[in-house]
Design a protein around this motif. Structure first.
Motif, short mmCIF file in Angstrom:
data_model
loop_
_atom_site.label_atom_id
_atom_site.label_comp_id
_atom_site.label_asym_id
_atom_site.label_seq_id
_atom_site.Cartn_x
_atom_site.Cartn_y
_atom_site.Cartn_z
N ASN A 1 22.52 18.69 16.92
CA ASN A 1 23.96 18.04 17.25
C ASN A 1 24.56 18.18 16.18
O ASN A 1 24.31 17.78 15.08
CB ASN A 1 23.79 16.75 17.56
CG ASN A 1 22.87 16.64 18.65
OD1 ASN A 1 22.97 16.95 19.85
ND2 ASN A 1 21.73 15.31 18.59
N ASP A 2 25.86 18.69 16.06
CA ASP A 2 26.87 18.83 15.33
C ASP A 2 27.63 17.68 15.27
O ASP A 2 28.41 17.25 16.44
CB ASP A 2 27.69 20.14 15.33
CG ASP A 2 28.47 20.29 14.23
OD1 ASP A 2 29.11 19.54 13.47
OD2 ASP A 2 28.94 21.58 14.00
N TYR A 3 27.75 17.03 13.82
CA TYR A 3 28.45 15.70 13.94
C TYR A 3 30.01 15.76 14.50
O TYR A 3 30.49 14.84 15.34
CB TYR A 3 28.52 14.99 12.58
CG TYR A 3 29.27 13.96 12.51
CD1 TYR A 3 29.10 12.65 12.69
CD2 TYR A 3 30.75 14.12 11.73
CE1 TYR A 3 29.84 11.62 12.56
CE2 TYR A 3 31.50 13.17 11.58
CZ TYR A 3 30.98 11.75 12.18
OH TYR A 3 31.88 10.66 12.00
N SER B 1 31.40 13.13 17.83
CA SER B 1 31.91 12.02 17.22
C SER B 1 32.91 11.07 18.15
O SER B 1 33.60 10.38 17.54
CB SER B 1 32.61 12.56 15.82
OG SER B 1 33.54 13.37 16.11
N ARG B 2 32.75 11.57 19.29
CA ARG B 2 33.65 10.86 20.17
C ARG B 2 32.94 10.07 21.34
O ARG B 2 33.49 9.79 22.26
CB ARG B 2 34.60 11.88 21.03
CG ARG B 2 35.57 12.68 20.13
CD ARG B 2 36.56 13.38 20.75
NE ARG B 2 37.57 13.59 19.57
CZ ARG B 2 38.19 14.72 19.66
NH1 ARG B 2 38.21 15.72 20.73
NH2 ARG B 2 39.04 14.98 18.73
N GLY B 3 31.70 9.76 20.77
CA GLY B 3 30.99 8.98 21.79
C GLY B 3 29.98 9.44 22.57
O GLY B 3 29.11 8.92 23.23
N ILE B 4 30.06 10.87 22.90
CA ILE B 4 29.46 11.50 23.64
C ILE B 4 28.45 12.66 23.03
O ILE B 4 28.98 13.28 21.99
CB ILE B 4 30.25 12.53 24.60
CG1 ILE B 4 31.00 11.29 25.38
CG2 ILE B 4 29.32 13.18 25.45
CD1 ILE B 4 32.14 12.21 26.37
N VAL B 5 27.21 12.31 22.84
CA VAL B 5 26.16 13.23 22.00
C VAL B 5 25.94 14.44 22.96
O VAL B 5 25.23 14.30 23.99
CB VAL B 5 24.89 12.42 21.54
CG1 VAL B 5 23.99 13.46 20.71
CG2 VAL B 5 25.62 11.33 20.60
#
Length: 168
Positions: free
Chosen positions: A142-144, A148-152
Motif C-alpha cells: 500500500n502506498d501511503y 490516506s483518505r481512510g480507504i486502504v
C-alpha cells in the motif's frame, strides 16, 4: 526546500466516515531531494533518487496529511543511443509514522521493475519500442498517498506495458 503556507485548506477527519475541509492558518512543509547517476563502465549506469518531506500545522503542531514518507528509486541501466537497452530498478518507501491523530500510518514497501527498449531509424523516422514490467515479484503493498483518505487499497500486482514511439 522550505515552504510556509498561509490559509491552507485541508481535509480533517470529523468522524469515522466523514471528512470536512478546514482552514489551517499557517503550515510549514520542508524537505530535500537528491538525484544521482554514475556511469560505471561503457554504457552501464547506476542511478537513483530519494525524496523526504515533512509538514506541520504550526498552530496546533500537528502533522499534515498527504505528506509522503522518505521514498526513492535505485536502478541499473544499460543504455545505448540505438539498438538494445535495458534496466532493472527498485522503487521503495519507508513507513509513514508522522500522521495526524486518527489517521493510520503507512507501511514501508519495495517494488522491483524491469524493462527493455529497442531504438532504430527507418525512412528518416526514429522508432523506440519498449516493454516495461512493473512489480515483478507481485508484492502486495500500500502506498501511503493512495491510502490516506481512510480507504486502504493495495497497489496493482504484476503489470506490463508495451509502447511504440515514433519521432519525425
Amino acid at each position: 526546500f522550505h515552504n510556509i503556507l498561509d490559509d491552507l485548506i485541508a481535509p480533517v477527519q470529523t468522524s469515522a466516515t466523514r471528512q470536512d475541509m478546514q482552514n489551517i492558518q499557517e503550515a510549514r512543509i520542508w524537505g530535500a531531494e537528491i538525484d544521482a547517476e554514475w556511469r560505471v563502465v561503457g554504457d552501464w549506469k547506476i542511478y537513483g533518487n530519494a525524496a523526504y518531506a515533512r509538514g506541520r500545522d504550526t498552530a496546533s503542531d500537528d502533522d499534515l496529511r498527504f505528506i509522503p514518507p522518505l521514498n526513492g528509486l535505485v536502478g541499473l541501466r544499460y543504455e545505448r543511443p540505438s539498438g538494445w537497452s535495458g534496466w532493472l530498478e527498485t522503487m521503495w518507501a519507508t513507513a509513514q509514522n508522522q500522521t495526524p491523530a486518527g489517521i493510520p500510518n503507512g507501511d514501508s514497501w519495495v517494488r522491483l521493475d524491469a524493462g527493455l527498449r529497442y531504438v532504430f531509424v527507418a525512412n528518416g523516422v526514429r522508432h523506440t519500442l519498449q516493454i516495461r514490467a512493473k512489480n515483478l515479484t507481485n508484492t502486495d503493498y500500500n502506498d501511503y498517498l493512495t491510502t490516506s483518505r481512510g480507504i486502504v487499497l493495495s497497489e496493482p500486482g504484476v503489470g506490463a506495458e508495451l509502447t511504440w514511439k515514433m519521432e519525425f
